[in-house]
Design a protein around this motif. Structure first.
Motif, PDB file in Angstrom:
ATOM      1  N   UNK A  19     -10.738  -1.843   3.092  1.00 25.34           N
ATOM      2  CA  UNK A  19      -9.866  -0.898   2.397  1.00 25.34           C
ATOM      3  C   UNK A  19     -10.524  -0.206   1.209  1.00 25.34           C
ATOM      4  N   UNK A  20     -11.621  -0.774   0.709  1.00 23.97           N
ATOM      5  CA  UNK A  20     -12.333  -0.156  -0.412  1.00 23.97           C
ATOM      6  C   UNK A  20     -13.362   0.869   0.063  1.00 23.97           C
ATOM      7  N   UNK A  21     -13.448   1.073   1.393  1.00 17.89           N
ATOM      8  CA  UNK A  21     -14.388   2.040   1.948  1.00 17.89           C
ATOM      9  C   UNK A  21     -15.784   1.497   2.173  1.00 17.89           C
ATOM     10  N   UNK A  22     -16.007   0.221   1.852  1.00 23.95           N
ATOM     11  CA  UNK A  22     -17.329  -0.383   2.026  1.00 23.95           C
ATOM     12  C   UNK A  22     -17.412  -1.110   3.370  1.00 23.95           C
ATOM     13  N   UNK A  80      -6.585 -10.906  -0.306  1.00 30.00           N
ATOM     14  CA  UNK A  80      -5.564 -11.747  -0.951  1.00 30.00           C
ATOM     15  C   UNK A  80      -5.433 -11.435  -2.432  1.00 30.00           C
ATOM     16  N   UNK A  81      -6.563 -11.300  -3.115  1.00 29.99           N
ATOM     17  CA  UNK A  81      -6.534 -11.004  -4.550  1.00 29.99           C
ATOM     18  C   UNK A  81      -5.817  -9.690  -4.825  1.00 29.99           C
ATOM     19  N   UNK A  82      -6.091  -8.692  -4.010  1.00 25.03           N
ATOM     20  CA  UNK A  82      -5.425  -7.398  -4.167  1.00 25.03           C
ATOM     21  C   UNK A  82      -3.921  -7.551  -4.003  1.00 25.03           C
ATOM     22  N   UNK A  83      -3.516  -8.286  -2.983  1.00 23.83           N
ATOM     23  CA  UNK A  83      -2.087  -8.512  -2.727  1.00 23.83           C
ATOM     24  C   UNK A  83      -1.426  -9.252  -3.890  1.00 23.83           C
ATOM     25  N   UNK A  84      -2.026 -10.365  -4.329  1.00 22.30           N
ATOM     26  CA  UNK A  84      -1.419 -11.176  -5.378  1.00 22.30           C
ATOM     27  C   UNK A  84      -1.489 -10.514  -6.757  1.00 22.30           C
ATOM     28  N   UNK A  88      -1.490  -2.270  -3.937  1.00 20.39           N
ATOM     29  CA  UNK A  88      -1.418  -1.865  -2.540  1.00 20.39           C
ATOM     30  C   UNK A  88      -2.670  -2.332  -1.807  1.00 20.39           C
ATOM     31  N   UNK A  89      -2.483  -2.923  -0.625  1.00 18.70           N
ATOM     32  CA  UNK A  89      -3.609  -3.310   0.224  1.00 18.70           C
ATOM     33  C   UNK A  89      -3.697  -2.270   1.338  1.00 18.70           C
TER      34      UNK A  89
END
Length: 143
Positions: A19-22, A80-84, A88-89
């Motif tokens: 999702x970060x484009x990497x 998970x870190x993004x979600x918690x 937005x994931x």
């Protein structure tokens, strides 16, 4: 690298873009599968014939790796870190490139991909296998 005019497992390469484009670099993918999901509808005509529709509903599959580093663990942990964190994931995508037996190249992109780590691995005195499942909204031909 087809063999005797047939596709074999070495004919495909995968690029997973998070999702970060990497690009997510998984060292030793040993299995990849993809299946179309559809909704079957039955139409019973007054003429006595039954007809069917298969409405496309996306794709799903799995990716199996032999653990050579922490790349898959890091990728899932970042989701998970993004979600918690209450953020937005976004979805990801997978590009599948196939070397065809006739020498051509086919390329497909699975869009709107979401991942789940099904098996983080069983630690024993041999290789550690990890399995990640995925769902996608669409499969499009690129090349």
């Amino acid at each position: 690298m087809p063999m005797n005019g047939f596709s074999v497992g070495r004919d495909v390469t995968l690029d997973i873009v998070g999702p970060d484009g990497k690009i997510v670099s998984l060292n030793l993918i040993t299995d990849f599968d993809a299946k179309q999901s559809t909704e079957k509808q039955t139409i019973k005509g007054m003429d006595g014939l039954t007809r069917y529709l298969e409405i496309p509903e996306g794709w799903d599959g799995t990716i199996t790796i032999t653990r050579a580093d922490r790349a898959l663990d890091d990728f899932i942990a970042s989701l998970e870190e993004t979600y918690f964190a209450g953020l937005n994931v976004p979805s990801s995508f997978i590009t599948e490139t196939i070397q065809e037996p006739n020498g051509g190249i086919s390329q497909w992109r699975y869009e709107g991909v979401m991942f789940k780590l099904d098996d983080a691995g069983s630690w024993k005195t041999s290789d550690v296998t990890q399995k990640m499942s995925w769902v996608a909204g669409r499969k499009r031909r690129v090349v």
